[in-house]
Design an enzyme around this catalytic site. Structure first.
Site, PDB file in Angstrom:
ATOM      1  N   THR A 195      -4.165  26.488 -55.484  1.00 42.58           N
ATOM      2  CA  THR A 195      -3.833  25.491 -56.082  1.00 42.58           C
ATOM      3  C   THR A 195      -3.970  25.674 -57.604  1.00 42.58           C
ATOM      4  O   THR A 195      -3.424  25.451 -58.648  1.00 42.58           O
ATOM      5  CB  THR A 195      -4.865  24.039 -55.838  1.00 42.58           C
ATOM      6  OG1 THR A 195      -6.006  24.275 -56.235  1.00 42.58           O
ATOM      7  CG2 THR A 195      -4.430  23.936 -54.283  1.00 42.58           C
ATOM      8  N   LEU A 241      -2.163  21.575 -59.661  1.00 43.67           N
ATOM      9  CA  LEU A 241      -1.549  20.362 -58.828  1.00 43.67           C
ATOM     10  C   LEU A 241      -1.691  20.547 -57.478  1.00 43.67           C
ATOM     11  O   LEU A 241      -1.072  21.149 -56.709  1.00 43.67           O
ATOM     12  CB  LEU A 241       0.119  20.397 -59.010  1.00 43.67           C
ATOM     13  CG  LEU A 241       0.839  18.801 -59.041  1.00 43.67           C
ATOM     14  CD1 LEU A 241      -0.395  17.736 -59.531  1.00 43.67           C
ATOM     15  CD2 LEU A 241       2.172  18.736 -59.515  1.00 43.67           C
ATOM     16  N   HIS A 242      -3.024  20.293 -57.023  1.00 47.63           N
ATOM     17  CA  HIS A 242      -3.576  20.493 -55.821  1.00 47.63           C
ATOM     18  C   HIS A 242      -2.980  19.824 -54.614  1.00 47.63           C
ATOM     19  O   HIS A 242      -2.310  20.719 -53.946  1.00 47.63           O
ATOM     20  CB  HIS A 242      -4.971  20.047 -55.956  1.00 47.63           C
ATOM     21  CG  HIS A 242      -6.000  20.401 -56.666  1.00 47.63           C
ATOM     22  ND1 HIS A 242      -6.420  21.471 -56.939  1.00 47.63           N
ATOM     23  CD2 HIS A 242      -6.618  19.733 -57.929  1.00 47.63           C
ATOM     24  CE1 HIS A 242      -7.254  21.793 -58.152  1.00 47.63           C
ATOM     25  NE2 HIS A 242      -7.425  20.835 -58.656  1.00 47.63           N
ATOM     26  N   ASP A 243      -3.118  18.596 -54.280  1.00 47.12           N
ATOM     27  CA  ASP A 243      -2.570  18.067 -53.195  1.00 47.12           C
ATOM     28  C   ASP A 243      -1.138  18.231 -52.644  1.00 47.12           C
ATOM     29  O   ASP A 243      -0.754  18.367 -51.573  1.00 47.12           O
ATOM     30  CB  ASP A 243      -3.099  16.667 -53.003  1.00 47.12           C
ATOM     31  CG  ASP A 243      -4.582  16.312 -52.939  1.00 47.12           C
ATOM     32  OD1 ASP A 243      -4.919  15.215 -53.523  1.00 47.12           O
ATOM     33  OD2 ASP A 243      -5.037  17.286 -52.805  1.00 47.12           O
ATOM     34  N   CYS A 245       0.364  20.820 -52.873  1.00 50.80           N
ATOM     35  CA  CYS A 245       0.616  22.082 -52.009  1.00 50.80           C
ATOM     36  C   CYS A 245       0.747  21.875 -50.426  1.00 50.80           C
ATOM     37  O   CYS A 245       1.263  22.630 -49.902  1.00 50.80           O
ATOM     38  CB  CYS A 245      -0.380  22.963 -52.543  1.00 50.80           C
ATOM     39  SG  CYS A 245      -0.198  23.601 -54.171  1.00 50.80           S
TER      40      CYS A 245
END
Ligand code: RIB
Ligand code: CA
Length: 312
Positions: A195, A241-243, A245
């Site tokens: 991420t 932009l973690h989630d 992914c």
């Protein structure tokens, strides 16, 4: 046949973008329900934020469930310093009116897995794993029936973002993470290692703005707000932009690459609580238990986001 999924989440601006991406992809994803868990902000706000996000996407018939308000054994740690007091700072959206389901989120997870064909339900976990672990504890048989768990959490080469050793989702409830990683379920992990390569930038925020819709406007404002914390902390050109992914992996796994390795969770030491000890170099004889994702094609990821968010 679209993937039948439950999104377990602690919105959070990045959770919001992930949920919108899923709702924008009915060709390949059917969201059976959204279960809220305490994490970035307390449970009452993560439930409210899930409703705000669904109303923004005009998906007011979506079933939203309230889950666990604190970790299995520890006090809740939240992240208002990253996400702001509301958890969705960056834009003010209308107070939600869509309902919250009566059923507890943990029971919804259990019932959905039990009442659908074996190997048909995917859990997409975007926050601390408390709800998922509670479901596994309450009904251990679901471990053999659930198709897979795809989760955002952990870190190896990137080390921690809430402590020097741990990523936030795993740090908040390490006992829950240990239960999940030891469950025998097929697990794919999107850790900070990947991420932190999905970085927001001015150009990418402009691309969201140019969608020219309430969704595009909200995503541009959320990512702009979310970016300030990571830029100050990492000096990076943008925030990870973690989630999203997790959802992008479900839609186009070939954007990503990783290794099937053993991942253990530290729960004993306070210094390294929540560390995900990934045997990336296979230096132990510990059995692999997770596909640990390390890289992605960031341009393809952001192009996918813009293309699909434009449909809402
Ligand atoms: O460490 C990043 C994770 O913690 C993301 O899921 C973010 O939303 C927070 O929950
Ligand atoms: Ca999250």
């Amino acid at each position: 046949m679209p993937e039948q999924i439950i999104i377990d989440t602690d919105p959070g601006q990045d959770d919001a973008v992930a949920i919108l991406l899923a709702l924008a992809s009915p060709d390949c994803i059917n969201v059976l329900g959204i279960t809220a868990v305490a994490g970035n902000v307390p449970l009452d706000l993560t439930v409210k934020n899930a409703r705000i996000i669904c109303e923004l996407a005009k998906k007011t018939s979506m079933s939203i469930y309230s889950g666990c308000s604190k970790p299995l054994k520890r006090a809740l740690v939240t992240a208002e310093h990253v996400h702001g007091k509301t958890g969705l700072d960056g834009i003010t959206l209308p107070e939600p009116s869509m309902p919250i389901q009566e059923l507890h989120a943990v029971d919804f997870i259990i019932d959905t897995i039990k009442n659908n064909p074996s190997d048909s339900i995917t859990l997409c976990a975007l926050g601390p794993l408390t709800n998922v672990a509670m479901a596994l504890l309450k009904e251990p048989n679901i471990a053999k029936r659930v198709k897979q768990i795809i989760l955002m959490g952990g870190a190896y080469f990137e080390v921690g973002n809430i402590t020097p050793a741990a990523e936030f989702n795993i740090f908040v409830d390490p006992e829950a993470a240990k239960i999940v990683f030891n469950s025998g379920v097929k697990i794919t992990v999107l850790p900070l290692d990947v991420t932190h390569k999905a970085l927001i930038s001015e150009e990418r925020i402009t691309a969201f703005k140019e969608i020219n819709s309430p969704v595009g406007d909200a995503v541009a404002k959320w990512t702009n707000f979310f970016e300030r914390f990571d830029k100050e902390k990492y000096g990076s050109k943008g925030a990870p932009l973690h989630d999203p992914c997790v959802i992008a992996y479900l839609i186009e796994p070939n954007i990503f690459d990783g290794r099937y390795v053993n991942v253990e969770i530290e729960t004993g030491s306070e210094l390294t609580r929540g560390m995900t000890v990934a045997d990336w170099w296979k230096v132990t004889d510990r059995e692999p238990n997770a596909m640990f994702i390390g890289g992605l094609d960031a341009d393809r990821f952001f192009n996918l986001l813009v293309e699909r968010l434009s449909k809402l």
